[in-house]
Scaffold this motif. Structure first.
Motif, PDB file in Angstrom:
ATOM      1  N   LEU A   1       0.807  -1.270   0.040  1.00 55.29           N
ATOM      2  CA  LEU A   1      -0.057   0.148   0.105  1.00 55.29           C
ATOM      3  C   LEU A   1       0.761   1.219  -0.089  1.00 55.29           C
ATOM      4  N   GLU A   2       0.596   2.175  -0.754  1.00 48.07           N
ATOM      5  CA  GLU A   2       1.464   3.337  -0.966  1.00 48.07           C
ATOM      6  C   GLU A   2       1.629   4.088   0.236  1.00 48.07           C
ATOM      7  N   HIS A   3       0.358   4.415   1.078  1.00 43.71           N
ATOM      8  CA  HIS A   3       0.273   5.209   2.214  1.00 43.71           C
ATOM      9  C   HIS A   3       1.175   4.574   3.357  1.00 43.71           C
ATOM     10  N   ASN A   4       1.744   3.348   3.077  1.00 40.62           N
ATOM     11  CA  ASN A   4       2.649   2.870   4.281  1.00 40.62           C
ATOM     12  C   ASN A   4       3.875   3.172   3.865  1.00 40.62           C
ATOM     13  N   GLY A   5       4.328   3.811   2.724  1.00 42.32           N
ATOM     14  CA  GLY A   5       5.632   3.743   2.131  1.00 42.32           C
ATOM     15  C   GLY A   5       6.668   4.616   3.020  1.00 42.32           C
ATOM     16  N   PHE A   6       5.950   5.585   4.221  1.00 39.41           N
ATOM     17  CA  PHE A   6       6.829   6.105   4.944  1.00 39.41           C
ATOM     18  C   PHE A   6       7.424   5.279   5.761  1.00 39.41           C
ATOM     19  N   LEU A   7       6.938   3.987   6.218  1.00 40.37           N
ATOM     20  CA  LEU A   7       7.719   3.033   6.959  1.00 40.37           C
ATOM     21  C   LEU A   7       8.706   2.280   6.695  1.00 40.37           C
ATOM     22  N   THR A   8       9.466   1.716   7.715  1.00 41.15           N
ATOM     23  CA  THR A   8      10.431   0.887   7.373  1.00 41.15           C
ATOM     24  C   THR A   8      10.221  -0.156   8.527  1.00 41.15           C
ATOM     25  N   CYS A   9       9.998  -1.603   8.450  1.00 37.82           N
ATOM     26  CA  CYS A   9       9.661  -2.381   9.295  1.00 37.82           C
ATOM     27  C   CYS A   9      10.588  -3.570   9.210  1.00 37.82           C
ATOM     28  N   CYS A  10      11.096  -4.394  10.345  1.00 41.69           N
ATOM     29  CA  CYS A  10      11.731  -5.421  10.304  1.00 41.69           C
ATOM     30  C   CYS A  10      11.062  -6.294  11.424  1.00 41.69           C
ATOM     31  N   ALA A  11      10.754  -7.501  11.131  1.00 44.38           N
ATOM     32  CA  ALA A  11      10.072  -8.387  11.963  1.00 44.38           C
ATOM     33  C   ALA A  11      10.594  -9.987  12.040  1.00 44.38           C
ATOM     34  N   SER A  12      10.768 -10.680  12.698  1.00 42.81           N
ATOM     35  CA  SER A  12      11.021 -11.935  12.993  1.00 42.81           C
ATOM     36  C   SER A  12      10.027 -12.893  13.727  1.00 42.81           C
ATOM     37  N   PRO A  13       9.644 -13.921  13.173  1.00 45.54           N
ATOM     38  CA  PRO A  13       8.568 -14.835  13.722  1.00 45.54           C
ATOM     39  C   PRO A  13       9.142 -15.438  14.883  1.00 45.54           C
ATOM     40  N   ILE A  14       8.130 -15.667  16.096  1.00 45.95           N
ATOM     41  CA  ILE A  14       8.407 -16.335  17.239  1.00 45.95           C
ATOM     42  C   ILE A  14       7.835 -17.764  17.023  1.00 45.95           C
ATOM     43  N   PHE A  15       8.511 -18.947  17.317  1.00 46.84           N
ATOM     44  CA  PHE A  15       7.731 -20.395  17.329  1.00 46.84           C
ATOM     45  C   PHE A  15       7.814 -20.553  18.876  1.00 46.84           C
ATOM     46  N   GLY A  16       6.692 -21.328  19.056  1.00 45.87           N
ATOM     47  CA  GLY A  16       6.484 -22.025  20.500  1.00 45.87           C
ATOM     48  C   GLY A  16       7.365 -23.240  20.676  1.00 45.87           C
ATOM     49  N   PRO A  17       7.276 -23.665  21.971  1.00 41.79           N
ATOM     50  CA  PRO A  17       8.108 -25.067  22.213  1.00 41.79           C
ATOM     51  C   PRO A  17       7.795 -26.073  21.417  1.00 41.79           C
ATOM     52  N   ASP A  18       6.461 -26.049  20.930  1.00 44.32           N
ATOM     53  CA  ASP A  18       6.073 -27.164  20.030  1.00 44.32           C
ATOM     54  C   ASP A  18       6.601 -27.137  18.485  1.00 44.32           C
ATOM     55  N   GLY A  19       6.969 -25.982  18.344  1.00 41.29           N
ATOM     56  CA  GLY A  19       7.431 -25.684  16.997  1.00 41.29           C
ATOM     57  C   GLY A  19       6.364 -24.892  15.948  1.00 41.29           C
ATOM     58  N   ARG A  20       4.959 -24.649  16.627  1.00 44.66           N
ATOM     59  CA  ARG A  20       4.135 -23.822  16.027  1.00 44.66           C
ATOM     60  C   ARG A  20       4.461 -22.195  16.409  1.00 44.66           C
ATOM     61  N   LEU A  21       4.017 -21.566  15.045  1.00 43.78           N
ATOM     62  CA  LEU A  21       4.186 -20.330  15.042  1.00 43.78           C
ATOM     63  C   LEU A  21       3.180 -19.448  15.906  1.00 43.78           C
ATOM     64  N   ILE A  22       3.684 -18.898  16.877  1.00 42.42           N
ATOM     65  CA  ILE A  22       2.955 -18.147  17.770  1.00 42.42           C
ATOM     66  C   ILE A  22       2.751 -16.454  17.872  1.00 42.42           C
ATOM     67  N   GLY A  23       3.843 -15.896  17.106  1.00 48.68           N
ATOM     68  CA  GLY A  23       3.623 -14.659  17.151  1.00 48.68           C
ATOM     69  C   GLY A  23       4.783 -13.983  16.455  1.00 48.68           C
ATOM     70  N   VAL A  24       5.151 -12.650  16.441  1.00 47.18           N
ATOM     71  CA  VAL A  24       6.118 -12.201  15.754  1.00 47.18           C
ATOM     72  C   VAL A  24       6.665 -10.785  16.764  1.00 47.18           C
ATOM     73  N   LEU A  25       7.829 -10.679  16.473  1.00 49.14           N
ATOM     74  CA  LEU A  25       8.373  -9.306  16.952  1.00 49.14           C
ATOM     75  C   LEU A  25       8.832  -8.378  15.793  1.00 49.14           C
TER      76      LEU A  25
ATOM     77  N   ILE B   1      10.139  -4.233  14.869  1.00 45.57           N
ATOM     78  CA  ILE B   1      10.595  -2.812  15.004  1.00 45.57           C
ATOM     79  C   ILE B   1      10.138  -2.000  13.673  1.00 45.57           C
ATOM     80  N   SER B   2       9.295  -1.005  13.860  1.00 45.26           N
ATOM     81  CA  SER B   2       9.049  -0.203  12.826  1.00 45.26           C
ATOM     82  C   SER B   2       9.324   1.317  13.083  1.00 45.26           C
ATOM     83  N   GLY B   3       9.596   2.096  11.993  1.00 43.41           N
ATOM     84  CA  GLY B   3      10.084   3.129  12.291  1.00 43.41           C
ATOM     85  C   GLY B   3       9.981   4.022  10.771  1.00 43.41           C
ATOM     86  N   ASP B   4      10.296   5.392  10.970  1.00 46.63           N
ATOM     87  CA  ASP B   4      10.473   6.219   9.771  1.00 46.63           C
ATOM     88  C   ASP B   4      11.562   5.750   8.708  1.00 46.63           C
ATOM     89  N   TYR B   5      11.071   5.681   7.580  1.00 43.49           N
ATOM     90  CA  TYR B   5      11.665   5.109   6.338  1.00 43.49           C
ATOM     91  C   TYR B   5      13.184   5.750   6.295  1.00 43.49           C
TER      92      TYR B   5
END
Length: 661
Positions: A160-184, A186-190
C-alpha cells in the motif's frame, strides 16, 4: 556523499522501477526486489488489494476484546515484554517503536517514541489492530507470518502506497512445540532506518523463543547442546526437553537444525534413539555440577552438552534416595566451596555499605525477612544474592521476581502458580509459581512496593501460614522459604497513601538495610578494578585506568548507579585495541566530563554508542565493540572520520573494528 546514502539511493531507484513494472505494467520485476517481497506483492494482488487504496484505520478491536486476546497469549506477553523493553532501550529516540503481535498479525502490545507513535496511529500501528497481509498488504509483521521467516520491508516495498513512509523489520516467534505463535517487529520512519535493525529483531525473537521453551519445560530435564561449547546458554543453543523416563517431549528449532532432523522425528521418541547416548549415564555424569559439560556424538557430529531444569532423583538398585516433594535444591558447581558472590566479596571498603552488610550478616540463618532499600541500579538484587549465598540455604534455589516488570493480570500466576486448566492457555499439567520454586531456598521479590493490593493480602497469608495455594486449586502446599524484598519506594509513605498494606509492611520489615547510591560511595576505584578484572579475565594482560579516567569516573553523579558504571567499563574495554591495556579519558563517554548528568528531558544524539546497554547475548568484547562502532558510524551519517572522533579512536582502528563484522 557517504556510502550508506549511496546504497539507499540505489535501492530507491531499483524499487521505483520495480513498482512501475509490477503495478503499472503488470510484469514481474525480477532481480529488482527481494524475492520474498515479490511473493508478498503477488499474494496481495490475489487478495484483491489496491496499492493506491487505504486500509481502514479505525478497525482496532475494543478493550474487552483486546484483553481477551492478550489473556489468550499471556505466556507470549510474559516472556516477550521484558525483551521488548530491552530492545526499545537500544533504539530509544530513533523515531521507532517495538511491536509484539500474535500468530494472526494482531498487535498485542507496542512501545515506542512519542513523536513516532502519533504518526503510527494514523496507519493503525496500535494494540488491537491487525496487520495480516490480506488486510494491510506487504508489511514486515504480516509477511514474516506468511513466510515464517525474518523479513525487512523498506519504504516503497510496502504494497500500500500510504505505508511507504515506514520501514519495518520483523522476525517470527515459534513456540516450544514448533508452532508459529507470534512475531516481534521494529517499525520506524523510512528515512531513519538502521542497518542493524533486522539482526536486532532476529536475536530478540530467538531470546523470546528460548525463554518460552525454558518456562514451559521448567520441570523437565533440559538437555542443552551445541557444536561449540561457548554457544551453550546463548540463543543459538539447541534444547531438548526430556521426561525422567527418557522420552523426548520437545526440541527447539535450533536443536532440529543442529541435529539435521524434523520435530516429528524426535518428539515422543526415546532419548537414546535421537541422541545416540544413554540419558541415565549423562545425568549421572553431570548431576552434581550444573555448569559442567560433556561431549556426545550424534550422526558423526560432536556436541557439547549441558543439563538444566529438573533432574530426576538419584536411584540405586531401583530405590529412590533423598527425593523431597518440593523441587530439589540446586547444587553448587564446585560441590562444596562457598559461592563467588557473598557478603564478604561485596565489602570493598565503603562505610555505609559495610554497615548494611553487618546488619544483614546478623540475620543469616534466622527466619526474619530482609527489606533492601535503595535507588534503582544500586545493586539490590546483587546484595540479595550475596545474602543468600552467605547463609545456610546457599545450596538451595535463589528465585527472583520483579513485581514491577510483570503486568497485574499475570503476576498472580507467576508468584503462586496454577493448576492445569485454571485459565485459557494454561498448561494442562499446571505450573509451579515462584514461591514453590524457592522451596528450601530464598525468594527475592524486587520492587515489592509495586505489588497490587489484592496480591499483597495473598502474600501475607503465605508468610503467616507457610503454605501456598495455586490458582484453580483447593490444595495447599507447604513451603519453606527465606524472604528477601527490595524497593526504591518509601514503603511508609505508600502505607500512608493506602497503596501498601500496613500489616504486610511490618511483616516484611523485620530487618531493613539501605544501600548507598554509587555517587555516595567511597570505594569507586576498588569497584572499577573489580569490574574490569572480571570483564577481562580471558585477556593475557590486565587492563589499567589512567588517573584522569579514574578522576572522571569518581567525579560523575551516576544517575544509573552500578548498572551504568558496569556498562561504561564494558564499552571502554571493548574500544581498546588488541595491544592496548590502558583506559584513558578518550575511552569514556563525553557525559562523564559534563558538570551534571543528562536528565531524561535533556536533548541527546539519537545514536549515542555509549548510552544503550549491550544486547543480551552480546557478551563478548568484540560484539560490544562492533555494536558501539556501528552506532557511532550511523550517528555520523557514514562519515568514518566523524565516527572515529566520537569514539576517541583512530580511523584505522575504527576500520579494523568494522572489519570484524
Amino acid at each position: 556523499m557517504g556510502q550508506i546514502q549511496l546504497l539507499a539511493d540505489e535501492h530507491d531507484q531499483r524499487l521505483q522501477q520495480a513498482r512501475q513494472l509490477f503495478f503499472d505494467q503488470g510484469t514481474l520485476p525480477d532481480g529488482l526486489v527481494d524475492p520474498m517481497i515479490l511473493r508478498s506483492w503477488e499474494r496481495c494482488r490475489r487478495f484483491g488489494l489496491d496499492d493506491t487504496s487505504y486500509a481502514p484505520v479505525m478497525d482496532a478491536m475494543d478493550r474487552v476484546a483486546l484483553k481477551t486476546e492478550q489473556d489468550r497469549n499471556r505466556y507470549l506477553l510474559v516472556q516477550g515484554r521484558p525483551i521488548m523493553e530491552h530492545v526499545f532501550e537500544q533504539i530509544r529516540e530513533s523515531g521507532s517503536m517495538v511491536i509484539l503481535a500474535d500468530a494472526n498479525g494482531l498487535l498485542l502490545e507496542t512501545v515506542g517514541d512519542p513523536d513516532f507513535v502519533s504518526r503510527a496511529d494514523r496507519v493503525a500501528l496500535l494494540a488491537g489492530a491487525s496487520w495480516d497481509e490480506n488486510q494491510r498488504g506487504t508489511n514486515a509483521i504480516g509477511t514474516a507470518l506468511s513466510e515464517e521467516a525474518p523479513v525487512a520491508v523498506f519504504g516503497g516495498e510496502h504494497f500500500l502506497e500510504h505505508n511507504g513512509f515506514l520501514t519495518c523489520c520483523a522476525s517470527p516467534i515459534f513456540g516450544p512445540d514448533g508452532r508459529l505463535i507470534g512475531v516481534l517487529d521494529i517499525s520506524g520512519d523510512y528515512r531513519s532506518h538502521q542497518r542493524h535493525t533486522l539482526g536486532l529483531v532476529r536475536l530478540s525473537s530467538a531470546i523470546v523463543e528460548k525463554r518460552l521453551f525454558e518456562s514451559v519445560h521448567a520441570r523437565d530435564i533440559l538437555v542443552c547442546f551445541h557444536g561449540r561449547a561457548d554457544y551453550l546458554g546463548s540463543p543459538k543453543e539447541g534444547i531438548a526437553a526430556v521426561s525422567p523416563d527418557g522420552q523426548v517431549l520437545a526440541i527447539n528449532r535450533n536443536g532440529t537444525e543442529l541435529l539435521g532432523i524434523r520435530q516429528v522425528d524426535a518428539v515422543r521418541r526415546d532419548f537414546s534413539m535421537v541422541f545416540e547416548s544413554n540419558l541415565a549415564t549423562l545425568v549421572d555424569r553431570l548431576r552434581h555440577n550444573p555448569q559442567a559439560t560433556c561431549e556426545i556424538s550424534v550422526n558423526g557430529k560432536a556436541f557439547h552438552v549441558q543439563l538444566r531444569g529438573q533432574l530426576p532423583p538419584l536411584t540405586v538398585a531401583g530405590r529412590v534416595f533423598d527425593e523431597p516433594a518440593a523441587p530439589r535444591p540446586l547444587r553448587r558447581p564446585d560441590g562444596g566451596s562457598a559461592p563467588t558472590l557473598t557478603l564478604d566479596t561485596l565489602n570493598t571498603g565503603d562505610t555505609r555499605l559495610q554497615a548494611a552488610i553487618e546488619r544483614a550478616r546478623r540475620m543469616l540463618g534466622r527466619d526474619i525477612p530482609i527489606l533492601i532499600q535503595g535507588e534503582s541500579g544500586a545493586g539490590k538484587e546483587m546484595f540479595a544474592k550475596a545474602f543468600h549465598n552467605s547463609g545456610p540455604r546457599h545450596d538451595a534455589p535463589f528465585v527472583a521476581l520483579n513485581c514491577a516488570s510483570i503486568p497485574e493480570t499475570l503476576i498472580e500466576s507467576e508468584l503462586f502458580g496454577y493448576q492445569g486448566g485454571a485459565f485459557t492457555g494454561a498448561r494442562k499439567e499446571g505450573a509451579p509459581g515462584k514461591i514453590q520454586q524457592a522451596h528450601g531456598g530464598t525468594l527475592f521479590l524486587d520492587e515489592i512496593g509495586d505489588m497490587p493490593l489484592n496480591l499483597q493480602a495473598r502474600l501475607l497469608r503465605v508468610l503467616q501460614e507457610r503454605c501456598v495455594t495455586p490458582l484453580g486449586s483447593t490444595r495447599s502446599i507447604q513451603v519453606d522459604i527465606s524472604l528477601v524484598c527490595a524497593t526504591h519506594r518509601k514503603l511508609r509513605e505508600e502505607v500512608a497513601r493506602g497503596t501498601f498494606r500496613e500489616d504486610l509492611y511490618y511483616r516484611l520489615n523485620g530487618m531493613s538495610v539501605t544501600l548507598p547510591a554509587l555517587r555516595e560511595r567511597t570505594d569507586i576505584r576498588i569497584m572499577v578494578a573489580k569490574l574490569a578484572a572480571a570483564e577481562t579475565a580471558s585477556r593475557s594482560n590486565p587492563v589499567r585506568f589512567s588517573e584522569g579516567a579514574l578522576q572522571a569516573i569518581e567525579g560523575y553523579a551516576w544517575p544509573g548507579n552500578i548498572r551504568q558504571l558496569f556498562n561504561v567499563i564494558r564499552v571502554a574495554i571493548a574500544l581498546l585495541d588488541d595491544d592496548e591495556t590502558l583506559i584513558t579519558e578518550t575511552h569514556l563517554p563525553e557525559e562523564l566530563f559534563e558538570t551534571s548528568p543528562l536528565t531524561p528531558s535533556a536533548s541527546a544524539p539519537n545514536y549515542d554508542p555509549w548510552a544503550a546497554a549491550p544486547l543480551e547475548g552480546a557478551n563478548s568484547l568484540d560484539a560490544i565493540s562492533r555494536q558501539a562502532a556501528m552506532r557511532a558510524l550511523e550517528a555520523a551519517g557514514g562519515n568514518i572520520s566523524s565516527a572515529a572522533r566520537q569514539l576517541g579512536i583512530s580511523r584505522n582502528t575504527l576500520y579494523r573494528k568494522l572489519g570484524r563484522m
